[in-house]
Design a protein around this motif. Structure first.
Motif, mmCIF file in Angstrom:
data_model
loop_
_atom_site.group_PDB
_atom_site.id
_atom_site.type_symbol
_atom_site.label_atom_id
_atom_site.label_comp_id
_atom_site.label_asym_id
_atom_site.label_seq_id
_atom_site.Cartn_x
_atom_site.Cartn_y
_atom_site.Cartn_z
ATOM 1 N N ARG A 108 0.851 -1.191 0.000
ATOM 2 C CA ARG A 108 0.000 0.000 0.000
ATOM 3 C C ARG A 108 0.888 1.243 0.000
ATOM 4 O O ARG A 108 1.846 1.342 0.754
ATOM 5 C CB ARG A 108 -0.916 -0.015 1.232
ATOM 6 N N ILE A 109 0.567 2.216 -0.858
ATOM 7 C CA ILE A 109 1.398 3.412 -0.981
ATOM 8 C C ILE A 109 0.563 4.647 -0.653
ATOM 9 O O ILE A 109 -0.611 4.736 -1.019
ATOM 10 C CB ILE A 109 1.991 3.522 -2.403
ATOM 11 N N SER A 110 1.165 5.577 0.084
ATOM 12 C CA SER A 110 0.458 6.792 0.469
ATOM 13 C C SER A 110 0.557 7.815 -0.647
ATOM 14 O O SER A 110 1.320 7.667 -1.606
ATOM 15 C CB SER A 110 1.071 7.359 1.752
ATOM 16 N N ILE A 111 -0.228 8.903 -0.506
ATOM 17 C CA ILE A 111 -0.170 9.984 -1.478
ATOM 18 C C ILE A 111 1.237 10.574 -1.518
ATOM 19 O O ILE A 111 1.833 10.768 -2.580
ATOM 20 C CB ILE A 111 -1.204 11.074 -1.126
ATOM 21 N N GLU A 112 1.789 10.830 -0.314
ATOM 22 C CA GLU A 112 3.126 11.410 -0.246
ATOM 23 C C GLU A 112 4.151 10.442 -0.819
ATOM 24 O O GLU A 112 5.111 10.841 -1.489
ATOM 25 C CB GLU A 112 3.474 11.763 1.205
ATOM 26 N N GLY A 113 3.930 9.128 -0.567
ATOM 27 C CA GLY A 113 4.858 8.121 -1.069
ATOM 28 C C GLY A 113 4.881 8.082 -2.581
ATOM 29 O O GLY A 113 5.951 8.027 -3.203
ATOM 30 N N LEU A 114 3.694 8.120 -3.205
ATOM 31 C CA LEU A 114 3.633 8.102 -4.666
ATOM 32 C C LEU A 114 4.299 9.341 -5.234
ATOM 33 O O LEU A 114 5.071 9.264 -6.198
ATOM 34 C CB LEU A 114 2.173 8.036 -5.130
ATOM 35 N N ALA A 115 4.018 10.498 -4.640
ATOM 36 C CA ALA A 115 4.596 11.745 -5.140
ATOM 37 C C ALA A 115 6.115 11.727 -5.061
ATOM 38 O O ALA A 115 6.803 12.284 -5.917
ATOM 39 C CB ALA A 115 4.042 12.932 -4.348
ATOM 40 N N SER A 116 6.652 11.054 -4.036
ATOM 41 C CA SER A 116 8.098 11.077 -3.831
ATOM 42 C C SER A 116 8.841 10.024 -4.655
ATOM 43 O O SER A 116 10.052 10.151 -4.869
ATOM 44 C CB SER A 116 8.419 10.866 -2.344
ATOM 45 N N VAL A 117 8.145 8.970 -5.126
ATOM 46 C CA VAL A 117 8.843 7.901 -5.850
ATOM 47 C C VAL A 117 8.656 7.993 -7.355
ATOM 48 O O VAL A 117 9.046 7.085 -8.085
ATOM 49 C CB VAL A 117 8.374 6.505 -5.364
ATOM 50 N N VAL A 118 8.072 9.091 -7.847
ATOM 51 C CA VAL A 118 7.852 9.226 -9.290
ATOM 52 C C VAL A 118 9.167 9.107 -10.047
ATOM 53 O O VAL A 118 9.245 8.449 -11.100
ATOM 54 C CB VAL A 118 7.162 10.567 -9.599
ATOM 55 N N GLY A 119 10.236 9.708 -9.523
ATOM 56 C CA GLY A 119 11.533 9.627 -10.173
ATOM 57 C C GLY A 119 12.026 8.188 -10.281
ATOM 58 O O GLY A 119 12.603 7.796 -11.305
ATOM 59 N N GLU A 120 11.809 7.401 -9.221
ATOM 60 C CA GLU A 120 12.214 6.000 -9.247
ATOM 61 C C GLU A 120 11.405 5.215 -10.273
ATOM 62 O O GLU A 120 11.941 4.330 -10.959
ATOM 63 C CB GLU A 120 12.043 5.382 -7.856
ATOM 64 N N LEU A 121 10.112 5.511 -10.378
ATOM 65 C CA LEU A 121 9.273 4.828 -11.371
ATOM 66 C C LEU A 121 9.759 5.134 -12.783
ATOM 67 O O LEU A 121 9.771 4.253 -13.650
ATOM 68 C CB LEU A 121 7.815 5.257 -11.203
ATOM 69 N N GLU A 122 10.174 6.380 -13.005
ATOM 70 C CA GLU A 122 10.695 6.743 -14.326
ATOM 71 C C GLU A 122 12.010 6.025 -14.591
ATOM 72 O O GLU A 122 12.247 5.522 -15.698
ATOM 73 C CB GLU A 122 10.899 8.254 -14.417
ATOM 74 N N ASP A 123 12.877 5.944 -13.572
ATOM 75 C CA ASP A 123 14.158 5.245 -13.748
ATOM 76 C C ASP A 123 13.947 3.779 -14.090
ATOM 77 O O ASP A 123 14.742 3.179 -14.827
ATOM 78 C CB ASP A 123 14.996 5.359 -12.467
ATOM 79 N N LEU A 124 12.868 3.191 -13.578
ATOM 80 C CA LEU A 124 12.564 1.784 -13.852
ATOM 81 C C LEU A 124 11.877 1.595 -15.200
ATOM 82 O O LEU A 124 11.632 0.466 -15.629
ATOM 83 C CB LEU A 124 11.670 1.220 -12.743
ATOM 84 N N GLY A 125 11.552 2.706 -15.858
ATOM 85 C CA GLY A 125 10.910 2.622 -17.159
ATOM 86 C C GLY A 125 9.441 2.252 -17.101
ATOM 87 O O GLY A 125 8.894 1.718 -18.071
ATOM 88 N N VAL A 126 8.786 2.531 -15.971
ATOM 89 C CA VAL A 126 7.368 2.213 -15.818
ATOM 90 C C VAL A 126 6.552 3.021 -16.830
ATOM 91 O O VAL A 126 6.680 4.237 -16.912
ATOM 92 C CB VAL A 126 6.887 2.507 -14.384
ATOM 93 N N THR A 127 5.735 2.328 -17.609
ATOM 94 C CA THR A 127 4.952 2.989 -18.656
ATOM 95 C C THR A 127 3.478 3.111 -18.320
ATOM 96 O O THR A 127 2.768 3.888 -18.958
ATOM 97 C CB THR A 127 5.073 2.220 -19.990
ATOM 98 N N ARG A 128 3.014 2.333 -17.331
ATOM 99 C CA ARG A 128 1.592 2.358 -17.001
ATOM 100 C C ARG A 128 1.409 2.230 -15.501
ATOM 101 O O ARG A 128 2.046 1.395 -14.857
ATOM 102 C CB ARG A 128 0.854 1.222 -17.708
ATOM 103 N N LEU A 129 0.509 3.041 -14.951
ATOM 104 C CA LEU A 129 0.220 2.994 -13.522
ATOM 105 C C LEU A 129 -1.293 3.019 -13.334
ATOM 106 O O LEU A 129 -1.999 3.788 -13.999
ATOM 107 C CB LEU A 129 0.853 4.192 -12.800
#
Length: 268
Positions: A1-22
């Motif tokens: 489970r991810i919080s609002i603040e958690g999602l906002a803070s890990v966007v850079g990591e998601l981009e580094d992982l090449g995530v294309t869909r959320l």
């Protein structure tokens, strides 16, 4: 489970992982975008933001457009798409879809509402008038997966009705079967019931033969408990709200709650 603040803070990591869909609920996307707009905007690998579980508001659509639909976007770099999905567990998760793109944004702006779209392949949707005592008393609109109207009664485009689904996504009912009454109902177009329904129910519309043949394979129809209208220009359903009476199901933050089950747990 991810919080609002958690999602906002890990966007850079998601981009580094090449995530294309959320896939998240609309309100979570809105708050994450509000807290970290630059991070969300610069998510270069993102192609699809799928929102489901609760109504997608115009605030969410406008926020998404502001982040991802700038006028100076190069044509060779298409912006991401916001997929608004609608459904429930009883129809295998999702049953309709609407894609918010730069070209479809005007539909939302004109309606001041985000449509829930057209139904998934191998499914058919109807807007009906239904009560537990009288059953289906009117078919207002029915249409196929590409949004083409199969049937529409007089002024049907401007009427609202309860959503009824027939097709491959509809489950086989609840366990125990006693819970099925008034939600999972016999499909009036089923091969074993269509002749009887046609003679006993004058409200049953006559559909193209290939559609009736496809519908005849499914024994059950599911009543979603949601009220919608049909928007012909966009070939989409518009969510209006929940059925006000005769239903023992409610939604809380997108989660379907059975009132009978709540009462039973309180008694015991």
């Amino acid at each position: 489970r991810i919080s609002i603040e958690g999602l906002a803070s890990v966007v850079g990591e998601l981009e580094d992982l090449g995530v294309t869909r959320l896939t998240i609920i609309p309100s979570l996307f809105y708050q994450a975008a509000r807290l970290n707009p630059e991070g969300m905007k610069n998510w270069a690998s993102l192609r699809y933001f799928t929102v489901s579980g609760e109504e997608c508001s115009m605030e969410v659509a406008k926020m998404f457009a502001e982040l991802y639909f700038p006028t100076d976007t190069p044509e060779e770099t298409p912006p991401p798409t916001l997929l608004n999905l609608y459904g429930s567990t009883e129809v295998t998760g999702d049953i309709t879809h609407f894609a918010l793109t730069p070209s479809s944004l005007s539909v939302c702006m004109d309606l001041n509402k985000v449509p829930i779209g057209a139904c998934m392949p191998e499914n058919y949707m109807f807007l009906v008038k239904y009560t537990p005592d009288s059953g289906i008393t009117a078919f207002l609109t029915s249409y196929t997966e590409d949004g083409e109207v199969m049937y529409i009664d007089e002024d049907g485009e401007n009427k609202i009705g309860e959503v009824m689904v027939i097709g491959a996504h509809v489950a086989l009912g609840y366990a125990p079967a006693s819970c099925n009454a008034h939600r999972f109902i016999p499909n009036p177009y089923h091969s074993h019931a269509s002749a009887q329904a046609s003679s006993a129910n004058s409200t049953l519309p006559s559909l193209p033969l290939h559609i009736q043949s496809a519908l005849s394979h499914y024994p059950l129809a599911y009543l979603m408990g949601d009220i919608c209208s049909y928007h012909k220009p966009s070939k989409s359903l518009l969510y209006v709200g929940r059925v006000a009476a005769g239903i023992r199901q409610v939604k809380i933050h997108g989660v379907r709650v059975e009132l009978d089950a709540v009462e039973l747990s309180l008694i015991h």
